[in-house]
Design an enzyme around this catalytic site. Structure first.
Site, PDB file in Angstrom:
ATOM      1  N   PRO A   1      10.901 -56.683  -4.186  1.00 30.93           N
ATOM      2  CA  PRO A   1      12.041 -56.052  -4.872  1.00 30.93           C
ATOM      3  C   PRO A   1      13.071 -55.476  -3.891  1.00 30.93           C
ATOM      4  O   PRO A   1      14.270 -55.589  -4.109  1.00 30.93           O
ATOM      5  CB  PRO A   1      11.382 -54.959  -5.717  1.00 30.93           C
TER       6      PRO A   1
ATOM      7  N   ALA B   1      13.342 -56.419  -0.612  1.00 25.26           N
ATOM      8  CA  ALA B   1      13.524 -57.312   0.554  1.00 25.26           C
ATOM      9  C   ALA B   1      13.828 -58.731   0.076  1.00 25.26           C
ATOM     10  O   ALA B   1      12.935 -59.532  -0.173  1.00 25.26           O
ATOM     11  CB  ALA B   1      12.262 -57.303   1.429  1.00 25.26           C
TER      12      ALA B   1
ATOM     13  N   ILE C   1       8.320 -65.429  -7.175  1.00 24.85           N
ATOM     14  CA  ILE C   1       7.464 -66.386  -6.485  1.00 24.85           C
ATOM     15  C   ILE C   1       7.400 -67.703  -7.270  1.00 24.85           C
ATOM     16  O   ILE C   1       6.826 -67.766  -8.367  1.00 24.85           O
ATOM     17  CB  ILE C   1       6.049 -65.794  -6.243  1.00 24.85           C
TER      18      ILE C   1
ATOM     19  N   GLN D   1      32.591 -80.614 -18.030  1.00 28.02           N
ATOM     20  CA  GLN D   1      33.993 -80.708 -18.465  1.00 28.02           C
ATOM     21  C   GLN D   1      34.318 -82.115 -18.979  1.00 28.02           C
ATOM     22  O   GLN D   1      35.047 -82.284 -19.943  1.00 28.02           O
ATOM     23  CB  GLN D   1      34.908 -80.341 -17.283  1.00 28.02           C
TER      24      GLN D   1
ATOM     25  N   GLU E   1      15.966 -69.402  -1.482  1.00 26.51           N
ATOM     26  CA  GLU E   1      15.739 -69.770  -0.072  1.00 26.51           C
ATOM     27  C   GLU E   1      16.909 -69.343   0.808  1.00 26.51           C
ATOM     28  O   GLU E   1      17.294 -70.019   1.765  1.00 26.51           O
ATOM     29  CB  GLU E   1      15.369 -71.249   0.058  1.00 26.51           C
TER      30      GLU E   1
HETATM   31  N1  COS Z   1      14.442 -70.109  12.366  1.00 25.49           N
HETATM   32  C1  COS Z   1      13.650 -69.666  13.332  1.00 25.49           C
HETATM   33  N2  COS Z   1      13.681 -68.396  13.798  1.00 25.49           N
HETATM   34  C2  COS Z   1      14.589 -67.558  13.252  1.00 25.49           C
HETATM   35  C3  COS Z   1      15.456 -67.960  12.224  1.00 25.49           C
HETATM   36  C4  COS Z   1      15.362 -69.305  11.779  1.00 25.49           C
HETATM   37  N3  COS Z   1      16.145 -69.757  10.797  1.00 25.49           N
HETATM   38  N4  COS Z   1      16.238 -66.917  11.864  1.00 25.49           N
HETATM   39  C5  COS Z   1      15.871 -65.886  12.643  1.00 25.49           C
HETATM   40  N5  COS Z   1      14.877 -66.279  13.465  1.00 25.49           N
HETATM   41  C6  COS Z   1      14.211 -65.453  14.478  1.00 25.49           C
HETATM   42  C7  COS Z   1      15.216 -64.979  15.509  1.00 25.49           C
HETATM   43  O1  COS Z   1      15.320 -65.901  16.571  1.00 25.49           O
HETATM   44  C8  COS Z   1      14.617 -63.673  15.958  1.00 25.49           C
HETATM   45  O2  COS Z   1      13.588 -63.939  16.885  1.00 25.49           O
HETATM   46  P1  COS Z   1      13.310 -62.957  18.124  1.00 25.49           P
HETATM   47  O3  COS Z   1      12.814 -61.688  17.559  1.00 25.49           O
HETATM   48  O4  COS Z   1      12.257 -63.689  18.904  1.00 25.49           O
HETATM   49  O5  COS Z   1      14.604 -62.809  18.842  1.00 25.49           O
HETATM   50  C9  COS Z   1      13.976 -63.127  14.695  1.00 25.49           C
HETATM   51  O6  COS Z   1      13.737 -64.269  13.849  1.00 25.49           O
HETATM   52  C10 COS Z   1      14.825 -62.124  13.969  1.00 25.49           C
HETATM   53  O7  COS Z   1      16.062 -62.728  13.715  1.00 25.49           O
HETATM   54  P2  COS Z   1      17.365 -61.911  13.360  1.00 25.49           P
HETATM   55  O8  COS Z   1      17.565 -60.823  14.350  1.00 25.49           O
HETATM   56  O9  COS Z   1      18.456 -62.896  13.144  1.00 25.49           O
HETATM   57  O10 COS Z   1      16.936 -61.238  11.964  1.00 25.49           O
HETATM   58  P3  COS Z   1      17.843 -60.533  10.900  1.00 25.49           P
HETATM   59  O11 COS Z   1      16.928 -59.599  10.202  1.00 25.49           O
HETATM   60  O12 COS Z   1      19.125 -60.041  11.447  1.00 25.49           O
HETATM   61  O13 COS Z   1      18.299 -61.720   9.902  1.00 25.49           O
HETATM   62  C11 COS Z   1      18.038 -63.498   8.351  1.00 25.49           C
HETATM   63  C12 COS Z   1      17.521 -62.720   9.533  1.00 25.49           C
HETATM   64  C13 COS Z   1      19.189 -62.851   7.578  1.00 25.49           C
HETATM   65  C14 COS Z   1      18.473 -64.852   8.866  1.00 25.49           C
HETATM   66  C15 COS Z   1      16.784 -63.595   7.476  1.00 25.49           C
HETATM   67  O14 COS Z   1      16.388 -62.312   7.027  1.00 25.49           O
HETATM   68  C16 COS Z   1      16.917 -64.515   6.307  1.00 25.49           C
HETATM   69  O15 COS Z   1      16.801 -65.730   6.446  1.00 25.49           O
HETATM   70  N6  COS Z   1      17.150 -63.950   5.107  1.00 25.49           N
HETATM   71  C17 COS Z   1      17.122 -64.725   3.908  1.00 25.49           C
HETATM   72  C18 COS Z   1      15.728 -64.729   3.389  1.00 25.49           C
HETATM   73  C19 COS Z   1      15.491 -65.841   2.457  1.00 25.49           C
HETATM   74  O16 COS Z   1      15.915 -66.966   2.663  1.00 25.49           O
HETATM   75  N7  COS Z   1      14.750 -65.532   1.396  1.00 25.49           N
HETATM   76  C20 COS Z   1      14.418 -66.486   0.441  1.00 25.49           C
HETATM   77  C21 COS Z   1      12.944 -66.439   0.244  1.00 25.49           C
HETATM   78  S1  COS Z   1      12.290 -67.861  -0.453  1.00 25.49           S
HETATM   79  S2  COS Z   1      13.059 -67.909  -2.226  1.00 25.49           S
END
Ligand code: COS
Length: 381
Positions: free
Chosen positions: A126, A128, A155, A334, A361
């Site tokens: 919720p 995150a 999920i 449409q 995603e």
């Molecule tokens: N692939 C591989 N590694 C990744 C990555 C990716 N796409 N995105 C980030 N990482 C790694 C980074 O390299 C970093 O590694 P290090 O700690 O070794 O430097 C680490 O993960 C943290 O990355 P970052 O600092 O970019 O994290 P943030 O919290 O700023 O942001 C995002 C990360 C926003 C990209 C992430 O939280 C995200 O993808 N959010 C969306 C979540 C999502 O898709 N949810 C859907 C769930 S399934 S319905």
């Protein structure tokens, strides 16, 4: 299609037939009843679709990711809820196990996927969603087990899944470097589905909220290394986003196909509406977007197969294909005019189904953040 081997191209023809003859006729009912029937899941298993992407050493056929992406596209043309059962099982469950799991985990779980057992990914909570590293579900160590407490929301494959890949906090002081990924069996005591979540589209796909109350999981079920689970789930999503891009592409293609056929036989002012330039422009724009989305999706899948860095391309494919799917399903409706707005036609369902691809995603806003960060990195900024 160019990424596929001759054998894979041949099998895709069977998948097309299956999607068209056995899945498409059920799509409306699946939407109404909010359930993909067991018989369809069994048929996907019989056809070897669950086995397709699993390597031969674990009982699968070892086909490429590009093949899987084509399968998801074909199934999504017919019914994206049905496609998501397979997509979730393979890109969100099997892929992280394949990429990071120990030999023991692979041997215990992958043959079960080959057998048609469905899996899922439990990341979102919720508090995150886009900020995936903000998860609070906690695992504490006791002997050779971890005890998980917390909850997960949205999920996919929720009620169907026999096992989930679950992300939990194992060291609260380290933010994303304190997250670990576990495989958790759905029947583990203390793991409950607290509610079904009803949705605008892909209504046949089971979406649930999970609650973990003192769920005991053996240490050997960690996927990858303790406290390195954020990387596991981020790389899983790199693959997952290509799967969703393929789903969006399929939804767009299915909607477009029906709309053009309808427009060609719909007569107004004494002629088929496809003879009007305004309609032709709509058709041309839609077809161009589909072609561009297809090229991006296949390119991303090809890169995944070649083990190249896919972070940027997978976000681009998901962003572009899902926005295209939303535009194309809206324009397709449409073309049906007033009829398109009714539930007598499938156009409204396609539009409802398309919407989620811009959200799950990783929202398309997050995809833009990921793409921009990568571009700036390439510029050395
Ligand atoms: N692939 C591989 N590694 C990744 C990555 C990716 N796409 N995105 C980030 N990482 C790694 C980074 O390299 C970093 O590694 P290090 O700690 O070794 O430097 C680490 O993960 C943290 O990355 P970052 O600092 O970019 O994290 P943030 O919290 O700023 O942001 C995002 C990360 C926003 C990209 C992430 O939280 C995200 O993808 N959010 C969306 C979540 C999502 O898709 N949810 C859907 C769930 S399934 S319905």
């Amino acid at each position: 299609m160019s990424n596929l081997s001759a054998d894979e191209l041949e099998v895709i023809q069977y998948v097309k037939r299956f999607a068209n003859d056995e899945v498409k006729p059920l799509a409306k009912e699946i939407d109404l009843k909010m359930e993909v029937p067991d018989k369809l899941i069994k048929r996907m298993h019989e056809l070897g679709l669950f086995a397709s992407y699993i390597p031969k050493e674990y009982g699968g056929y070892g086909m490429s990711f590009s093949f899987l992406v084509n399968v998801i596209e074909e199934l999504s043309k017919a019914c994206p809820s049905t496609a998501l059962v397979l997509d979730g099982a393979l890109t969100l469950f099997a892929e992280p196990v394949l990429m990071f799991g120990s030999e023991d985990i692979k041997k215990r779980y992958l043959p079960r996927v080959v057998n048609g057992e469905v899996g899922g990914l439990a990341l979102t909570e919720p508090g995150a969603g886009s900020d995936a590293a903000a998860i609070k579900t906690m695992a504490t160590k006791e002997g050779s087990e971890y005890i998980i407490n917390g909850s997960k929301i949205f999920i996919s494959n929720g009620r169907l899944a026999k096992f989930y890949v679950v992300d939990v906090v194992t060291d609260a002081s380290k933010k994303h470097k304190g997250i670990s990924t576990f495989v958790v069996d759905a029947d583990t005591p203390g793991l409950k589905i607290s509610r079904d979540i009803h949705k605008l589209g892909i209504r046949g796909s089971s979406t649930v909220e999970l609650v973990f109350e003192n769920v005991r999981v053996p240490e050997k079920n960690i996927v990858g290394t303790l406290n390195e689970g954020f990387k596991v789930v981020m790389e899983t999503l790199d693959a997952g986003r290509i799967g969703i891009a393929a789903q969006a592409l399929g939804i767009a293609e299915g909607a477009f196909d029906e709309a053009v056929k309808y427009a060609a036989q719909r007569k107004q002012f004494g002629k088929a509406i496809t003879e009007f330039e305004g309609i032709q422009f709509m058709i041309a724009d839609m077809a161009t977007k589909i072609e561009a989305a297809r090229l991006l999706v296949y390119e991303a899948a090809g890169k995944w197969d070649r083990h190249e860095d896919c972070i940027k391309i997978s976000s681009m494919a998901k962003l572009f294909a899902s926005d295209a799917a939303m535009d194309i399903t809206t324009e397709s409706l449409q073309l049906f005019g007033g009829y398109g707005y009714t539930t007598d036609m499938d156009a409204e369902r396609h539009m409802r189904d398309a919407k989620i691809t811009q959200i799950y995603e990783g929202t398309n806003q997050i995809q833009r953040v990921i793409i921009a960060r990568k571009i700036l990195e390439e510029f050395g900024i």
